[in-house]
Design an enzyme around this catalytic site. Structure first.
Site, short mmCIF file in Angstrom:
data_model
loop_
_atom_site.label_atom_id
_atom_site.label_comp_id
_atom_site.label_asym_id
_atom_site.label_seq_id
_atom_site.Cartn_x
_atom_site.Cartn_y
_atom_site.Cartn_z
CG ASN A 29 -6.55 -0.71 1.98
OD1 ASN A 29 -5.99 -0.08 0.80
ND2 ASN A 29 -6.02 -1.21 2.82
CB CYS B 148 -0.93 -0.09 1.14
SG CYS B 148 -1.92 -1.52 1.24
CG HIS C 289 -2.99 3.39 2.87
ND1 HIS C 289 -3.65 3.19 1.79
CD2 HIS C 289 -2.87 2.31 3.53
CE1 HIS C 289 -3.89 1.86 1.65
NE2 HIS C 289 -3.43 1.14 2.69
N1 COA Z 1 -17.32 -9.46 10.78
C1 COA Z 1 -17.66 -9.49 12.04
N2 COA Z 1 -16.67 -10.07 12.72
C2 COA Z 1 -15.38 -10.00 12.62
C3 COA Z 1 -14.97 -9.54 11.39
C4 COA Z 1 -16.09 -9.52 10.39
N3 COA Z 1 -15.78 -9.06 9.09
N4 COA Z 1 -13.88 -9.58 11.25
C5 COA Z 1 -13.26 -9.76 12.58
N5 COA Z 1 -14.29 -10.02 13.49
C6 COA Z 1 -14.36 -10.30 14.71
C7 COA Z 1 -13.05 -11.26 15.23
O1 COA Z 1 -13.56 -12.60 15.07
C8 COA Z 1 -13.10 -10.82 16.87
O2 COA Z 1 -14.03 -11.57 17.35
P1 COA Z 1 -13.42 -12.26 18.87
O3 COA Z 1 -13.30 -11.03 19.78
O4 COA Z 1 -14.71 -12.90 19.17
O5 COA Z 1 -12.21 -13.12 18.57
C9 COA Z 1 -13.58 -9.50 16.73
O6 COA Z 1 -14.19 -9.22 15.53
C10 COA Z 1 -12.57 -8.43 17.02
O7 COA Z 1 -11.52 -8.74 15.94
P2 COA Z 1 -10.29 -7.82 15.99
O8 COA Z 1 -9.28 -8.23 14.95
O9 COA Z 1 -9.71 -7.62 17.37
O10 COA Z 1 -10.92 -6.25 15.56
P3 COA Z 1 -10.25 -4.89 15.09
O11 COA Z 1 -11.00 -4.06 16.02
O12 COA Z 1 -8.80 -4.93 15.38
O13 COA Z 1 -10.71 -4.60 13.79
C11 COA Z 1 -9.55 -4.71 11.66
C12 COA Z 1 -10.08 -5.43 12.83
C13 COA Z 1 -8.86 -5.50 10.48
C14 COA Z 1 -10.68 -4.01 11.08
C15 COA Z 1 -8.47 -3.65 12.31
O14 COA Z 1 -7.46 -4.44 12.95
C16 COA Z 1 -7.54 -2.93 10.85
O15 COA Z 1 -8.28 -2.15 10.36
N6 COA Z 1 -6.26 -3.40 11.02
C17 COA Z 1 -5.48 -2.83 10.11
C18 COA Z 1 -5.77 -2.62 8.46
C19 COA Z 1 -4.91 -3.24 7.57
O16 COA Z 1 -4.07 -4.03 7.81
N7 COA Z 1 -5.03 -3.15 6.25
C20 COA Z 1 -4.31 -3.45 5.18
C21 COA Z 1 -3.00 -2.98 5.30
S1 COA Z 1 -2.99 -1.24 4.58
#
Ligand code: COA
Length: 361
Positions: A278, A111, A248
């Site tokens: 994204n 990215c 980004h």
């Molecule tokens: N729908 C519903 N629930 C979901 C889900 C979805 N699409 N994806 C994950 N979950 C659940 C998980 O299983 C987890 O459940 P649990 O608590 O029972 O284990 C819960 O939601 C929380 O997951 P978590 O990964 O801790 O959520 P988060 O608040 O960190 O959000 C992202 C997840 C991916 C949105 C966030 O971490 C993020 O944006 N990260 C960086 C993005 C990135 O890397 N982008 C690409 C690089 S540029």
């Protein structure tokens, strides 16, 4: 003194939309979860390849600059979803454009690719090595997604954008930048079989993103904030001197955390992730094009851009806009029409995975 002025800009978003509600048809998720955790409402899904998206964006950028394709000295094609690795996709784009005089290379910094490419090409223009270039970001990430992985598949969309850079004596364009990569964080965001590993080990391909969202999130906010602070310090500028911030577009919460850390005015931040999600390396130039179209870029504006991506790569740069904010011309080019919806395209991609790829994760 030479500068690398942005003289043309163009973007291409494929027409098919995939909403959060659509995604509920193919995986266990909810509209609320996606919107609350990411800020994304919908994204575009492409029916054509990355080079086709890039072609339309580039024709629009060239028309905007009033430059013929055969006058371009270099095509820098930032992508993680190249149509082909050998030969590179930049040379495919060269053929589509008729950019007969261009050196061609692909650049993969995930990215952060556009930030890397823009900075490198700008420096080549400023030192007089080349006089003009097309810097392109183009992605078709929808075809890479494993739709059984709900933490990653919901995040991405397809699209492309291109900028024309030309040598100028008018003070404008890139003037300060910083790029890097955090060592030993490769496993946080990886597609291990998207290279020679599986082939060399005689295994069937399993194209799946290994993804540690929370860790990426923390690193992203820290590194983008540090990079922004450093480029501002090195230029002797304060965030108050910056007219527009183009981050980004990974997650609204990441952008909010970055703004808080920098103490940035939210009004200055360009956001497109609610509609396009994204789009990896394309997200910054797409957002920049939208900001120009909406009249948010003023002549002489100071613009700060920052990104992070797999690697984990990161970068920030400062640029000064020139005088012209109106296109010199317009291209009539469009993508081939499709009547498929985003959901239909995704269902096709899922069927293809099941038939072609080993997909047991
Ligand atoms: N729908 C519903 N629930 C979901 C889900 C979805 N699409 N994806 C994950 N979950 C659940 C998980 O299983 C987890 O459940 P649990 O608590 O029972 O284990 C819960 O939601 C929380 O997951 P978590 O990964 O801790 O959520 P988060 O608040 O960190 O959000 C992202 C997840 C991916 C949105 C966030 O971490 C993020 O944006 N990260 C960086 C993005 C990135 O890397 N982008 C690409 C690089 S540029």
């Amino acid at each position: 003194m030479l500068y690398a002025q942005i003289t043309g800009w163009g973007r291409c978003l494929p027409p098919a939309r995939l909403t959060n509600r659509d995604i509920m048809e193919v995986m266990d998720t909810s509209e609320e979860w996606i919107l609350e955790r990411t800020g994304i409402e919908t994204r575009r899904i492409s029916h054509v390849m990355s080079a086709d998206l890039a072609h339309v964006a580039s024709e629009r950028a060239l028309a905007c600059a009033g430059v013929q394709a055969d006058k371009i000295d270099m095509i820098a094609f930032a992508t993680t979803t190249a149509d082909e690795i050998v030969p590179n996709t930049a040379s495919l784009l060269q053929g589509k454009l008729g950019a007969t005089g261009a050196a061609c290379f692909d650049l993969n910094a995930a990215c952060t690719g556009f930030i890397y490419a823009f900075q490198m090409v700008s420096d080549m223009i400023r030192t007089g090595t080349i006089k003009s270039a097309l810097v392109v970001g183009s992605e078709r990430l929808s075809s890479l997604m494993n739709w059984k992985r709900r933490e990653s598949a919901i995040l991405f969309g397809d699209g492309a954008a291109a900028l024309v850079l030309q040598a100028s004596t008018q003070e404008s364009g890139f003037f300060q930048g910083k790029m890097g990569c955090i060592e030993n964080t490769r496993e946080l965001l990886a597609i291990p079989d998207y290279g020679l590993h599986a082939i060399a080990q005689h295994r069937p391909l399993d194209i799946t993103i290994d993804f540690h969202g929370r860790e990426i999130f923390k690193n992203a906010v820290n590194e983008m904030a540090n990079a922004c602070t450093e480029v501002l310090e090195r230029s002797g500028l304060d965030l108050k001197d910056v007219d527009l911030i183009v981050p980004h577009q990974a997650n609204a919460r990441i952008v909010e955390a970055l703004a808080k850390k920098l103490n940035a005015d939210p009004e200055k931040i360009v956001i497109t992730l609610d509609r396009y999600a994204n789009t990896s390396t394309s997200s910054i130039p797409i957002a920049l094009c939208e900001a120009i179209e909406q009249g948010r870029v003023r002549p002489g504006a100071t613009i700060l851009m920052t990104a992070f991506g797999a690697g984990l790569t990161w970068g920030a740069l400062l640029l000064k806009w020139g005088e012209r904010i109106a296109p010199l011309g317009e291209s009539s080019i469009e993508l081939p029409a499709t009547d498929k919806t985003g959901l239909e395209l995704i269902k096709e991609a899922i069927r293809l995975r099941e038939n072609v790829w080993h997909d047991n994760k």
